[in-house]
Design a protein around this motif. Structure first.
Motif, PDB file in Angstrom:
ATOM      1  N   ARG A   1       2.136  15.740   6.740  1.00  0.00           N
ATOM      2  CA  ARG A   1       0.774  15.429   6.319  1.00  0.00           C
ATOM      3  C   ARG A   1       0.654  13.943   6.018  1.00  0.00           C
ATOM      4  O   ARG A   1       1.624  13.314   5.590  1.00  0.00           O
ATOM      5  CB  ARG A   1       0.401  16.250   5.082  1.00  0.00           C
ATOM      6  CG  ARG A   1       0.245  17.736   5.345  1.00  0.00           C
ATOM      7  CD  ARG A   1      -0.082  18.517   4.077  1.00  0.00           C
ATOM      8  NE  ARG A   1       1.017  18.483   3.114  1.00  0.00           N
ATOM      9  CZ  ARG A   1       0.998  19.116   1.934  1.00  0.00           C
ATOM     10  NH1 ARG A   1      -0.071  19.829   1.597  1.00  0.00           N
ATOM     11  NH2 ARG A   1       2.038  19.052   1.131  1.00  0.00           N
ATOM     12  N   PRO A   2      -0.524  13.362   6.270  1.00  0.00           N
ATOM     13  CA  PRO A   2      -0.672  11.934   5.985  1.00  0.00           C
ATOM     14  C   PRO A   2      -0.540  11.644   4.494  1.00  0.00           C
ATOM     15  O   PRO A   2      -0.857  12.484   3.651  1.00  0.00           O
ATOM     16  CB  PRO A   2      -2.083  11.607   6.492  1.00  0.00           C
ATOM     17  CG  PRO A   2      -2.795  12.915   6.562  1.00  0.00           C
ATOM     18  CD  PRO A   2      -1.750  13.939   6.844  1.00  0.00           C
ATOM     19  N   ARG A   3      -0.071  10.465   4.189  1.00  0.00           N
ATOM     20  CA  ARG A   3       0.062  10.037   2.799  1.00  0.00           C
ATOM     21  C   ARG A   3      -1.336   9.759   2.239  1.00  0.00           C
ATOM     22  O   ARG A   3      -2.109   9.005   2.844  1.00  0.00           O
ATOM     23  CB  ARG A   3       0.926   8.783   2.716  1.00  0.00           C
ATOM     24  CG  ARG A   3       1.380   8.434   1.322  1.00  0.00           C
ATOM     25  CD  ARG A   3       2.358   7.265   1.366  1.00  0.00           C
ATOM     26  NE  ARG A   3       3.538   7.576   2.153  1.00  0.00           N
ATOM     27  CZ  ARG A   3       4.564   8.322   1.740  1.00  0.00           C
ATOM     28  NH1 ARG A   3       4.541   8.840   0.518  1.00  0.00           N
ATOM     29  NH2 ARG A   3       5.602   8.562   2.521  1.00  0.00           N
ATOM     30  N   ILE A   4      -1.668  10.368   1.114  1.00  0.00           N
ATOM     31  CA  ILE A   4      -2.980  10.165   0.502  1.00  0.00           C
ATOM     32  C   ILE A   4      -2.823   9.908  -0.995  1.00  0.00           C
ATOM     33  O   ILE A   4      -1.777  10.192  -1.581  1.00  0.00           O
ATOM     34  CB  ILE A   4      -3.933  11.364   0.705  1.00  0.00           C
ATOM     35  CG1 ILE A   4      -3.412  12.610  -0.018  1.00  0.00           C
ATOM     36  CG2 ILE A   4      -4.176  11.646   2.179  1.00  0.00           C
ATOM     37  CD1 ILE A   4      -4.415  13.758  -0.074  1.00  0.00           C
TER      38      ILE A   4
ATOM     39  N   GLU B   1       0.808  -1.223   0.000  1.00  0.00           N
ATOM     40  CA  GLU B   1       0.000   0.000   0.000  1.00  0.00           C
ATOM     41  C   GLU B   1       0.840   1.271   0.000  1.00  0.00           C
ATOM     42  O   GLU B   1       0.471   2.252  -0.640  1.00  0.00           O
ATOM     43  CB  GLU B   1      -0.950   0.006   1.207  1.00  0.00           C
ATOM     44  CG  GLU B   1      -2.116  -0.955   1.073  1.00  0.00           C
ATOM     45  CD  GLU B   1      -3.042  -0.594  -0.077  1.00  0.00           C
ATOM     46  OE1 GLU B   1      -3.092   0.587  -0.459  1.00  0.00           O
ATOM     47  OE2 GLU B   1      -3.695  -1.500  -0.618  1.00  0.00           O
ATOM     48  N   CYS B   2       1.942   1.289   0.735  1.00  0.00           N
ATOM     49  CA  CYS B   2       2.718   2.546   0.788  1.00  0.00           C
ATOM     50  C   CYS B   2       4.216   2.332   0.654  1.00  0.00           C
ATOM     51  O   CYS B   2       4.994   3.232   0.997  1.00  0.00           O
ATOM     52  CB  CYS B   2       2.387   3.338   2.056  1.00  0.00           C
ATOM     53  SG  CYS B   2       2.934   2.568   3.584  1.00  0.00           S
TER      54      CYS B   2
ATOM     55  N   GLY C   1       3.194   6.277   6.984  1.00  0.00           N
ATOM     56  CA  GLY C   1       1.859   6.838   6.801  1.00  0.00           C
ATOM     57  C   GLY C   1       1.840   8.342   6.621  1.00  0.00           C
ATOM     58  O   GLY C   1       0.771   8.927   6.407  1.00  0.00           O
ATOM     59  N   PHE C   2       3.021   8.982   6.711  1.00  0.00           N
ATOM     60  CA  PHE C   2       3.095  10.440   6.607  1.00  0.00           C
ATOM     61  C   PHE C   2       4.173  10.874   5.623  1.00  0.00           C
ATOM     62  O   PHE C   2       5.198  10.207   5.459  1.00  0.00           O
ATOM     63  CB  PHE C   2       3.385  11.071   7.975  1.00  0.00           C
ATOM     64  CG  PHE C   2       2.245  10.975   8.941  1.00  0.00           C
ATOM     65  CD1 PHE C   2       1.303  11.993   9.025  1.00  0.00           C
ATOM     66  CD2 PHE C   2       2.098   9.862   9.742  1.00  0.00           C
ATOM     67  CE1 PHE C   2       0.232  11.902   9.900  1.00  0.00           C
ATOM     68  CE2 PHE C   2       1.029   9.761  10.629  1.00  0.00           C
ATOM     69  CZ  PHE C   2       0.094  10.779  10.699  1.00  0.00           C
ATOM     70  N   LEU C   3       3.936  12.005   4.995  1.00  0.00           N
ATOM     71  CA  LEU C   3       4.951  12.631   4.151  1.00  0.00           C
ATOM     72  C   LEU C   3       5.985  13.324   5.034  1.00  0.00           C
ATOM     73  O   LEU C   3       5.768  13.514   6.240  1.00  0.00           O
ATOM     74  CB  LEU C   3       4.300  13.660   3.219  1.00  0.00           C
ATOM     75  CG  LEU C   3       3.192  13.155   2.299  1.00  0.00           C
ATOM     76  CD1 LEU C   3       2.559  14.338   1.554  1.00  0.00           C
ATOM     77  CD2 LEU C   3       3.719  12.115   1.326  1.00  0.00           C
TER      78      LEU C   3
END
Length: 209
Positions: free
Chosen positions: A53-56, A41-42, A47-49
Motif C-alpha cells: 500500500r502507498p505510504r500515507i 518527506e519519507c 513510496g510504498f509500505l
C-alpha cells in the motif's frame, strides 16, 4: 503529461537514478535537490509500505475541513472518532506506517473522497486535496495513480510542482520559501528547511564521490 498503462510487474517498482535525473531536468533543479525532498518527506523508505500500500499520513484536521466542505457536520463524528476527526492539527493521533491505513479506512467509511483528500500520499507526500492540481479528474483517480507505482507518484508530484510554481524556490535553494509553500506555516517547528538543506548537502557529497 500522460500516465501510461503499466504491467503488473511494473507496479510499485522503485525509482531509478534515471527517473530522478529526468524529473530534475523537467523541473530545472539539481538531482540532489529532488532527492532531498524525498528524503525529508519519507526518509528514503520509498513510496510504498512493505504490504504494497502507498505510504500515507492521515490528517484529521483536514478531514474536519473536507467534511464541512461537503455539508457534513464533523462535530458529532469527532465525538465518535476523536483520532480521525478533529478541528486543529495535533501530532498525537499519528500512528505511522500501516497504522495510518487503519485510520484512513475508518475515515473512508464516513466519506471516501474526503478521506482521500485528507491524507498525504507517496514519495512526495502530496495532499489528496491537490488532486485537480495534479491533473486528476477526481480524488479517486488520484488515489488510483498513487497506488500504482512510484513512477506515477513522481509524475503527480511533477505536475503539482510545475502547476503551482513551487519548483522555483527549489531552483534557488531557498529552503525556507519552499518549506513554507510545501509544508505550511509550521515548517519551522519540525526544522523542515534545515533538514532539506542538510539532506541536499549530503546528496551533493555522495554524487561527488
Amino acid at each position: 503529461m500522460d500516465f501510461p498503462s503499466i504491467s503488473l510487474s511494473q507496479k510499485k517498482v522503485m525509482l531509478t537514478e534515471r527517473d530522478f535525473e529526468q524529473m530534475a531536468a523537467d523541473l530545472g533543479v539539481e538531482k540532489a535537490t529532488l532527492k532531498a525532498v524525498v528524503e525529508v518527506e519519507c526518509s528514503s523508505r520509498g513510496g510504498f509500505l512493505r504490504d504494497g500500500r502507498p505510504r500515507i499520513l492521515f490528517e484529521g484536521h483536514i478531514f474536519w475541513q473536507r467534511l464541512r466542505k461537503r455539508g457534513i457536520d464533523p462535530a458529532p463524528l469527532a465525538a465518535q472518532h476523536p483520532d480521525i476527526v478533529y478541528p486543529k492539527w495535533v501530532r498525537t493521533h499519528y500512528k505511522g506506517g500501516a497504522g495510518e491505513w487503519e485510520r484512513f479506512d475508518r475515515a473512508e467509511q464516513i466519506c471516501a473522497a474526503a478521506a482521500i483528500e485528507s491524507a498525504s500520499w507517496g514519495l512526495f507526500q502530496i495532499m489528496g486535496f491537490h488532486w485537480a492540481t495534479c491533473g486528476c479528474a477526481s480524488a479517486a483517480e488520484f488515489r488510483e495513480l498513487m497506488e500504482r507505482s512510484e513512477a506515477d507518484q513522481m509524475r503527480l508530484a511533477l505536475r503539482f510542482m510545475q502547476r503551482t510554481g513551487i519548483a522555483e524556490p527549489l531552483r534557488r535553494k531557498d529552503w525556507a520559501a519552499f518549506a513554507l509553500r510545501y509544508n505550511g506555516r509550521g515548517y519551522r517547528a519540525n526544522r523542515y528547511d534545515t533538514r532539506l538543506a542538510q539532506a541536499y548537502e549530503r546528496f551533493v557529497a555522495i554524487e561527488a564521490k
